[in-house]
Design a protein around this motif. Structure first.
Motif, short mmCIF file in Angstrom:
data_model
loop_
_atom_site.label_atom_id
_atom_site.label_comp_id
_atom_site.label_asym_id
_atom_site.label_seq_id
_atom_site.Cartn_x
_atom_site.Cartn_y
_atom_site.Cartn_z
N GLY A 1 33.09 7.25 -24.24
CA GLY A 1 33.48 7.73 -25.57
C GLY A 1 32.35 7.78 -26.56
N GLY A 2 31.16 7.27 -26.23
CA GLY A 2 30.09 7.23 -27.20
C GLY A 2 29.19 8.43 -27.14
N GLY A 3 28.12 8.40 -27.92
CA GLY A 3 27.14 9.48 -27.90
C GLY A 3 27.49 10.56 -28.88
N GLN A 4 26.48 11.29 -29.30
CA GLN A 4 26.66 12.39 -30.24
C GLN A 4 26.58 13.71 -29.50
OE1 GLN A 4 27.42 11.87 -33.50
NE2 GLN A 4 27.47 9.71 -32.94
N ARG A 5 27.51 14.60 -29.80
CA ARG A 5 27.50 15.93 -29.19
C ARG A 5 27.62 16.98 -30.29
NH1 ARG A 5 30.42 12.92 -25.44
NH2 ARG A 5 29.69 13.08 -23.31
N PRO A 6 26.56 17.21 -31.04
CA PRO A 6 26.65 18.19 -32.12
C PRO A 6 26.80 19.59 -31.58
CG PRO A 6 24.38 17.50 -31.80
CD PRO A 6 25.22 16.64 -30.91
N ASN A 7 27.67 20.35 -32.26
CA ASN A 7 27.85 21.77 -31.93
C ASN A 7 28.05 22.00 -30.44
OD1 ASN A 7 27.38 22.70 -34.69
ND2 ASN A 7 25.28 22.03 -34.32
N PRO A 8 29.06 21.42 -29.83
CA PRO A 8 29.21 21.54 -28.38
C PRO A 8 29.53 22.94 -27.93
CG PRO A 8 31.17 20.51 -29.35
CD PRO A 8 30.15 20.67 -30.44
N GLY A 9 30.11 23.78 -28.79
CA GLY A 9 30.43 25.13 -28.36
C GLY A 9 31.68 25.13 -27.51
N PRO A 10 31.91 26.21 -26.77
CA PRO A 10 33.12 26.33 -25.95
C PRO A 10 33.20 25.22 -24.92
CG PRO A 10 31.97 28.42 -26.12
CD PRO A 10 31.06 27.38 -26.69
N GLN A 11 34.39 24.85 -24.58
CA GLN A 11 34.59 23.77 -23.62
C GLN A 11 34.36 24.24 -22.21
OE1 GLN A 11 35.40 20.38 -24.63
NE2 GLN A 11 34.51 21.44 -26.35
N ALA A 12 33.61 23.46 -21.45
CA ALA A 12 33.35 23.80 -20.06
C ALA A 12 34.25 23.01 -19.15
CB ALA A 12 31.89 23.52 -19.74
N GLN A 13 33.90 22.99 -17.86
CA GLN A 13 34.77 22.40 -16.86
C GLN A 13 34.82 20.91 -16.95
OE1 GLN A 13 36.94 23.52 -14.73
NE2 GLN A 13 37.26 21.43 -14.31
N GLY A 14 34.86 20.03 -17.20
CA GLY A 14 34.95 18.61 -17.20
C GLY A 14 33.70 17.92 -16.74
N PRO A 15 33.79 16.73 -16.26
CA PRO A 15 32.61 15.94 -15.94
C PRO A 15 31.70 16.56 -14.89
CG PRO A 15 34.57 14.56 -16.02
CD PRO A 15 35.02 15.97 -16.10
N ARG B 1 22.94 -3.86 -20.17
CA ARG B 1 21.48 -3.90 -20.29
C ARG B 1 20.97 -2.77 -21.18
NH1 ARG B 1 18.91 -7.04 -16.30
NH2 ARG B 1 20.36 -8.71 -15.73
N VAL B 2 21.61 -1.60 -21.07
CA VAL B 2 21.20 -0.48 -21.92
C VAL B 2 21.48 -0.80 -23.38
CG1 VAL B 2 21.67 1.93 -22.50
CG2 VAL B 2 21.50 1.24 -20.11
N LYS B 3 22.65 -1.36 -23.67
CA LYS B 3 22.99 -1.70 -25.06
C LYS B 3 22.07 -2.78 -25.59
CE LYS B 3 27.85 -0.50 -24.40
NZ LYS B 3 29.25 -1.00 -24.33
N GLU B 4 21.67 -3.69 -24.72
CA GLU B 4 20.75 -4.75 -25.14
C GLU B 4 19.36 -4.19 -25.43
OE1 GLU B 4 18.70 -8.78 -23.21
OE2 GLU B 4 20.51 -7.90 -22.31
N ALA B 5 18.90 -3.25 -24.57
CA ALA B 5 17.56 -2.68 -24.76
C ALA B 5 17.54 -1.61 -25.85
CB ALA B 5 17.07 -2.08 -23.44
N ARG B 6 18.67 -0.93 -26.05
CA ARG B 6 18.76 0.13 -27.06
C ARG B 6 19.98 -0.14 -27.94
NH1 ARG B 6 14.91 0.68 -24.29
NH2 ARG B 6 13.96 2.59 -23.43
N PRO B 7 19.86 -1.08 -28.89
CA PRO B 7 21.04 -1.48 -29.69
C PRO B 7 21.71 -0.32 -30.42
CG PRO B 7 19.20 -3.00 -30.03
CD PRO B 7 18.65 -1.84 -29.25
N LYS B 8 20.95 0.68 -30.82
CA LYS B 8 21.52 1.80 -31.56
C LYS B 8 22.08 2.89 -30.66
CE LYS B 8 18.53 1.17 -35.60
NZ LYS B 8 17.54 1.83 -36.51
N ALA B 9 21.84 2.78 -29.37
CA ALA B 9 22.31 3.82 -28.44
C ALA B 9 23.80 3.66 -28.19
CB ALA B 9 21.54 3.73 -27.13
N GLN B 10 24.48 4.78 -28.06
CA GLN B 10 25.90 4.80 -27.73
C GLN B 10 26.06 5.49 -26.37
OE1 GLN B 10 28.49 3.44 -29.42
NE2 GLN B 10 27.00 2.54 -30.83
N PRO B 11 26.19 4.74 -25.29
CA PRO B 11 26.32 5.37 -23.97
C PRO B 11 27.47 6.37 -23.93
CG PRO B 11 25.95 3.01 -23.75
CD PRO B 11 26.18 3.27 -25.20
N SER B 12 27.18 7.55 -23.41
CA SER B 12 28.19 8.61 -23.34
C SER B 12 28.52 9.01 -21.92
CB SER B 12 27.71 9.85 -24.11
OG SER B 12 26.50 10.34 -23.57
N GLY B 13 27.85 8.40 -20.94
CA GLY B 13 28.16 8.74 -19.56
C GLY B 13 27.30 7.95 -18.60
N VAL B 14 27.79 7.82 -17.36
CA VAL B 14 27.05 7.12 -16.31
C VAL B 14 27.13 7.97 -15.05
CG1 VAL B 14 26.84 5.03 -14.91
CG2 VAL B 14 27.63 4.87 -17.28
#
Length: 439
Positions: free
Chosen positions: A282-296, A70-83
């Motif tokens: 796997g989708g979504g943009q994460r510009p300049n994420p910086g140091p890696q933090a703890q996971g999800p 439904r998200v992809k249908e409502a936002r065709p250009k959006a790339q889901p990166s998490g739920v």
């Protein structure tokens, strides 16, 4: 070497460091106080948008896969990166479409709704940019990050050296009282001296924690030192070590992933008293994420990337379940438990994307000593490790840092540009205090 000479040796680097780095320290302190309760304020301001009407007590919910569609249908250009899914029946499901953007989806109707509290979100985003990069954008961010890192190190030195300069040579009521609590009726240098020493003393324990953990976040050598002191091999990447990849059994030819819904259903069984369940895609943009933090589980307000450090290694979702160069990848769900300890911990359960079999279940207790210590460092920096009490202490100490910069500049100005008229309001015991202790 006499104690007076040594005190002067400590005093002058203390003063010079404060003058050079003071403005940046003041900015970092002010913005740090501003974002101390970011998650709570955003959740409060956006509470109405997150609520949905429950059709009936036994109303069926759409599957997670259907909600993503439904998200992809409502936002065709959006790339889901998490739920992120919440246990309350009237809570919408959060679908991230980037590092700090997302939409709410009604789990009963599939209606896609924009996030609210835009003003608060913009404010905190601006505060974080100034706290981490001095407002720098794009290619200038590494420069801003380098400046804040050095200034944070200077602040740590100021806190430690300030304790030595504060330490009375003789512990008597007359010498301790002017630097232990605020005194009324003072003006000018005497007031600034009293405020600088009093605020510095009471804020010192928290400031040392904030600046020392900031060093660990800013510099890989400091992060590696945490692991080495814990007797653990430092990871290649900066930040808490990521878990070893989970090996997925080779699926039969032509097998297809079963989707996310069965995995979420199994995750609920793994932790019955769950608070949130999150999967990173796997989708979504994460510009300049910086140091890696703890996971999800290292998340900010409503599942967004955490403050202090960038998002951790992505837990692979359906967009990355194909064979790929290294074969099929597991789907990892982060499950936060109600009343769990530490407060920031989450169980990470990795599934076979073709069968739904649990391949690994990892909790904070399973981490090695170095990873535990490094993860604590990240959340101590924001105070979140101790809940709202820790956040409040961090906010108060940060505001104290702003006043330390102000009074430090005022004392330095009077030292280099003294007034020709002596202050008539100076108290005898303050006037006799050594100027070297006023930095």
């Amino acid at each position: 070497m006499s104690s007076i000479t040594f005190r002067k040796i400590i005093f002058w680097p203390h003063l010079v460091s404060g003058v050079i780095a003071g403005i940046v320290i003041g900015i970092m302190s002010l913005t740090g106080a501003a974002i101390a309760f970011e998650s709570e304020l955003v959740d409060w301001a956006d509470s109405a948008n997150r609520r949905v009407q429950v059709p009936s007590a036994d109303a069926p919910r759409l599957s997670v896969d259907e909600l993503l569609a439904r998200v992809k249908e409502a936002r065709p250009k959006a790339q889901p990166s998490g739920v992120t899914v919440y246990p309350e029946p009237d809570s919408a499901v959060l679908v991230l479409t980037g590092r700090a953007e997302g939409v709410y989806v009604n789990p009963y109707t599939g209606e896609v709704r924009e996030q609210g509290a835009k003003g608060w979100r913009s404010f905190f985003h601006l505060m974080e940019e100034w706290h981490r990069w001095l407002g720098a954008q794009g290619d200038n961010r590494p420069v801003g990050k380098a400046i804040t890192g050095v200034s944070n190190a200077a602040f740590l030195f100021l806190a430690i050296s300030g304790l030595y300069l504060w330490w009375p040579r003789k512990w008597t009521m007359k010498t301790v009282r002017p630097v232990l609590w605020f005194r009324g009726g003072l003006k000018g240098k005497a007031r600034d001296f009293n405020w600088h020493n009093t605020i510095g003393f009471w804020a010192l324990p928290v400031l040392i924690v904030l600046t020392a953990t900031g060093m660990v976040i800013s510099y890989k050598w400091a992060s590696d030192l945490v692991f080495k002191l814990a007797g653990t091999e430092p990871p290649v990447a900066q930040g808490p070590a990521a878990s070893a990849p989970v090996k997925v059994p080779t699926p039969p030819e032509g097998a297809k992933p079963i989707g996310l819904e069965p995995l979420f259903a199994e995750a609920r069984k793994q932790v019955p008293a769950w608070e949130t369940i999150t999967v990173r895609l796997g989708g979504g943009q994460r510009p300049n994420p910086g140091p890696q933090a703890q996971g999800p589980q290292a998340q900010g307000p409503q599942g967004q990337a955490p403050r202090g450090e960038g998002p951790g290694p992505r837990a692979q979702g359906p967009q990355a379940q194909g064979p790929g160069p290294q074969g099929p990848q597991a789907v990892t769900l982060a499950i936060r438990e109600q009343g769990g300890w530490p407060l920031f911990a989450a169980a990470q359960v990795s599934f076979d994307p073709f069968t739904g079999q649990v391949l690994r279940r990892e909790t904070f207790a399973d981490y090695n000593t170095g990873r535990k210590a490094r993860t604590w460092m990240r959340f101590l920096h924001t105070g979140e490790a101790l809940g709202w009490v820790g956040q409040l202490l961090a906010a108060i100490a940060s505001l104290g840092g702003v006043l330390l910069v102000w009074t430090g500049f005022a004392l330095s100005w009077r030292r280099f540009f003294p007034s020709r008229r002596p202050s008539a309001t100076a108290q005898p015991e303050t006037a006799t205090a050594e100027p070297e202790t006023a930095a």
